[in-house]
Design a protein around this motif. Structure first.
Motif, PDB file in Angstrom:
ATOM      1  N   TRP A   8       0.852  -1.186   0.000  1.00  0.00           N
ATOM      2  CA  TRP A   8       0.000   0.000   0.000  1.00  0.00           C
ATOM      3  C   TRP A   8       0.887   1.236   0.000  1.00  0.00           C
ATOM      4  O   TRP A   8       1.714   1.406   0.903  1.00  0.00           O
ATOM      5  N   ALA A  12      -2.103   5.927   0.018  1.00  0.00           N
ATOM      6  CA  ALA A  12      -3.293   5.224   0.493  1.00  0.00           C
ATOM      7  C   ALA A  12      -3.668   5.697   1.895  1.00  0.00           C
ATOM      8  O   ALA A  12      -4.855   5.878   2.212  1.00  0.00           O
ATOM      9  N   VAL A  39      -6.260   2.066  -2.381  1.00  0.00           N
ATOM     10  CA  VAL A  39      -6.631   1.301  -1.197  1.00  0.00           C
ATOM     11  C   VAL A  39      -7.212  -0.066  -1.564  1.00  0.00           C
ATOM     12  O   VAL A  39      -6.729  -1.100  -1.093  1.00  0.00           O
ATOM     13  N   PRO A  42      -4.832  -2.558  -4.215  1.00  0.00           N
ATOM     14  CA  PRO A  42      -3.777  -3.324  -3.552  1.00  0.00           C
ATOM     15  C   PRO A  42      -4.312  -4.533  -2.772  1.00  0.00           C
ATOM     16  O   PRO A  42      -3.660  -5.576  -2.747  1.00  0.00           O
ATOM     17  N   ARG A 177       4.133  -1.485   3.049  1.00  0.00           N
ATOM     18  CA  ARG A 177       4.279  -0.745   1.787  1.00  0.00           C
ATOM     19  C   ARG A 177       5.090  -1.534   0.764  1.00  0.00           C
ATOM     20  O   ARG A 177       5.507  -0.990  -0.251  1.00  0.00           O
TER      21      ARG A 177
END
Length: 205
Positions: A8, A12, A39, A42, A177
């Motif tokens: 993410w 996001a 959002v 992913p 991430r």
């Protein structure tokens, strides 16, 4: 197979920050495209990668939107393992959360659950192991032991359950991430597998 989930992005979290509180319908409409791209998509990619890595994740759904702010502020996904036995994932500003659950059980399922709990102490050990790994064990719990069982039964606490959930927050660290989130969910599934298998065998069928 190369993974599609890349994590993410920081953006996001910025979208979710703008959706905090009671956002107006106008704000939600304005953010819909960004929320879908940053959002929800992913989460779709995460579930696709999980399904390639482990067939247990094949029957999954990633929630879309609603008229109320709540579903916009948390992106949820569900993996169906057996009847009323599921894994769910949630992503929000607090990070990624995983839940292994047997819930919404039928009366027959609840009877089978209690009979299996009464006959076999194995479930207690599984739950103790999950607690030691940082999972919260919860569910819909009756105030008293069911009348078919003695109040001093050694597993009286479990007999009071009408659902059983194991929940853990995986966090919002930098790995969220990155593609490493796939491995984090697979590790959580490994933790939960003994419980979910027990529920599938003894309760779901």
């Amino acid at each position: 197979m190369p993974r599609h989930f890349t994590g993410w992005p920081e953006a996001a979290f910025q979208v979710l920050l703008r959706l905090e509180g009671e956002p107006s319908p106008e704000v939600m409409r304005a953010l819909r495209k960004d929320r879908e791209e940053l959002v929800r998509q992913p989460m779709v990619a995460l579930l696709d990668d999980l399904a390639w890595a482990d067939p247990a994740f094949e029957d999954h759904a990633v929630w879309r939107y609603a008229k109320t702010p709540g579903p916009w502020q948390t992106q949820s996904a569900l993996v169906r393992l057996a009847r009323n036995v599921e894994i769910s994932l949630r992503f929000n500003l607090d990070g990624l959360h995983v839940k292994g659950a047997w819930w919404y059980g039928t009366p027959d399922q609840i009877r089978r659950f209690r009979a299996a709990v009464a006959a076999d102490p194995a479930l207690e050990g599984m739950l103790a192991d999950l607690r030691g790994r940082g999972y919260e064990i919860t569910g819909d719990v009756m105030k008293r032991v069911p009348r078919d069982y003695p109040a001093d039964h050694p597993r009286a606490g479990l007999l009071r359950h009408r659902s059983l959930l194991a929940i853990r927050t995986l966090g919002a660290d930098d790995w969220l991430r990155t593609p490493a989130a796939v491995d984090a969910v697979l590790a959580a599934h490994k933790d939960l597998s003994p419980l979910l298998t027990w529920l599938t065998v003894h309760v779901a069928t």
